[in-house]
Motif scaffolding. Sequence first.
Motif, PDB file in Angstrom:
ATOM      1  N   UNK A  43       0.736  -1.106   0.273  1.00 39.82           N
ATOM      2  CA  UNK A  43      -0.086   0.249  -0.145  1.00 39.82           C
ATOM      3  C   UNK A  43       0.576   1.242   0.118  1.00 39.82           C
ATOM      4  N   UNK A  44       0.332   2.078  -0.390  1.00 42.78           N
ATOM      5  CA  UNK A  44       1.171   3.353  -0.122  1.00 42.78           C
ATOM      6  C   UNK A  44       0.696   4.434   0.740  1.00 42.78           C
ATOM      7  N   UNK A  45       0.554   5.085   2.038  1.00 40.62           N
ATOM      8  CA  UNK A  45      -0.204   5.707   2.618  1.00 40.62           C
ATOM      9  C   UNK A  45       0.094   6.988   2.632  1.00 40.62           C
ATOM     10  N   UNK A  46      -0.634   8.475   2.648  1.00 39.73           N
ATOM     11  CA  UNK A  46      -0.115   9.308   2.848  1.00 39.73           C
ATOM     12  C   UNK A  46      -0.861  10.014   3.261  1.00 39.73           C
ATOM     13  N   UNK A  47      -0.625  10.400   4.807  1.00 43.06           N
ATOM     14  CA  UNK A  47      -1.528  10.937   5.591  1.00 43.06           C
ATOM     15  C   UNK A  47      -1.603  12.534   5.317  1.00 43.06           C
ATOM     16  N   UNK A  48      -2.477  12.421   5.303  1.00 41.51           N
ATOM     17  CA  UNK A  48      -3.645  13.682   5.300  1.00 41.51           C
ATOM     18  C   UNK A  48      -3.957  13.901   4.176  1.00 41.51           C
ATOM     19  N   UNK A  49      -3.475  13.325   2.860  1.00 47.04           N
ATOM     20  CA  UNK A  49      -3.695  12.754   1.319  1.00 47.04           C
ATOM     21  C   UNK A  49      -4.796  11.939   0.854  1.00 47.04           C
ATOM     22  N   UNK A  52      -3.296   4.475  -1.605  1.00 52.02           N
ATOM     23  CA  UNK A  52      -3.372   4.125  -2.887  1.00 52.02           C
ATOM     24  C   UNK A  52      -3.432   2.779  -2.559  1.00 52.02           C
TER      25      UNK A  52
ATOM     26  N   UNK B  11       3.356  -2.791   5.486  1.00 55.18           N
ATOM     27  CA  UNK B  11       3.966  -2.987   4.054  1.00 55.18           C
ATOM     28  C   UNK B  11       3.946  -1.540   3.228  1.00 55.18           C
ATOM     29  N   UNK B  12       3.395  -0.598   4.215  1.00 50.46           N
ATOM     30  CA  UNK B  12       3.284   0.620   3.464  1.00 50.46           C
ATOM     31  C   UNK B  12       4.337   1.425   2.822  1.00 50.46           C
ATOM     32  N   UNK B  13       3.880   2.425   2.186  1.00 45.38           N
ATOM     33  CA  UNK B  13       5.277   3.390   2.030  1.00 45.38           C
ATOM     34  C   UNK B  13       4.692   4.596   2.309  1.00 45.38           C
ATOM     35  N   UNK B  14       5.499   5.461   3.296  1.00 46.66           N
ATOM     36  CA  UNK B  14       4.600   6.668   3.356  1.00 46.66           C
ATOM     37  C   UNK B  14       5.424   7.680   3.272  1.00 46.66           C
ATOM     38  N   UNK B  15       5.036   8.652   3.803  1.00 45.02           N
ATOM     39  CA  UNK B  15       6.277  10.151   3.535  1.00 45.02           C
ATOM     40  C   UNK B  15       7.494   9.767   3.545  1.00 45.02           C
ATOM     41  N   UNK B  40       2.741  16.852  -1.773  1.00 46.26           N
ATOM     42  CA  UNK B  40       1.226  16.646  -1.300  1.00 46.26           C
ATOM     43  C   UNK B  40       0.311  17.997  -0.842  1.00 46.26           C
ATOM     44  N   UNK B  44      -2.288  19.128  -2.734  1.00 46.34           N
ATOM     45  CA  UNK B  44      -3.928  18.987  -2.083  1.00 46.34           C
ATOM     46  C   UNK B  44      -4.066  20.919  -2.004  1.00 46.34           C
ATOM     47  N   UNK B  90      -9.256   9.160  -8.564  1.00 45.24           N
ATOM     48  CA  UNK B  90      -8.289   9.379  -9.466  1.00 45.24           C
ATOM     49  C   UNK B  90      -7.676   8.719 -10.711  1.00 45.24           C
TER      50      UNK B  90
END
Lengths: 102, 110
Positions: A43-49, A52, B11-15, B40, B44, B90
Amino acid sequence: MNRNELIARIVARHPDILDRDNCRRCIDRIQARIVEALQNGDRVEIRGFGSFSVRHYPESSFRNPQNQKKVTVPAHPVLHFKPGKVLIEEINAGSPANRSSG
Amino acid sequence: MASGRHHSRTSSLTRIDLADELGKQLGTSAAGKKVVHSFFDEIRKSLIAGERVQIHGLGSFRVVAKPARKVCNPKTGKKLMVPDQKALILRLSNKMRSQIRNADMIRPKK
């Protein structure tokens, strides 16, 4: 806004850190890492955004009512984007929420 | 603080991962963090302003209006009005869609 405008805005925020070329490379890296992660099934997790993730659709079949032919759609992955809670609230409000971080 | 983070558990890709990645390119992880944040944040801000954001190679983010509608609570039969809402969608670029579709590694995780 397109990619070039986005690059210009980022460069305008950080003239001390990067120029346009540098920024373009950075964005390429961001996009590449996102795709890599998703291709790995992460997963791709962008906090506040938003986040995916990849959803898996099982194989399914239909019959075309016009000619009775059977059509099979193979199992396939589809990307799912879920907007973050704060972002969707801001979009609905039409203005940024009051947050301490700028 | 962030540099030693690994993803054996989740298994998360983060900032943080993206900032580390850019840190390699920009020299310091602080710079990477700023650029990831701005990336981002600018998307936003644009979306909040009602703009469509099209990122070549990724896709386009668009705000769509969902009109108010009536719904029934099937348990009580009560009718409710769901007010006007906006949703963010998206739409993937063709390139990204095929990158996802054709990735052999993607298998259901369970």
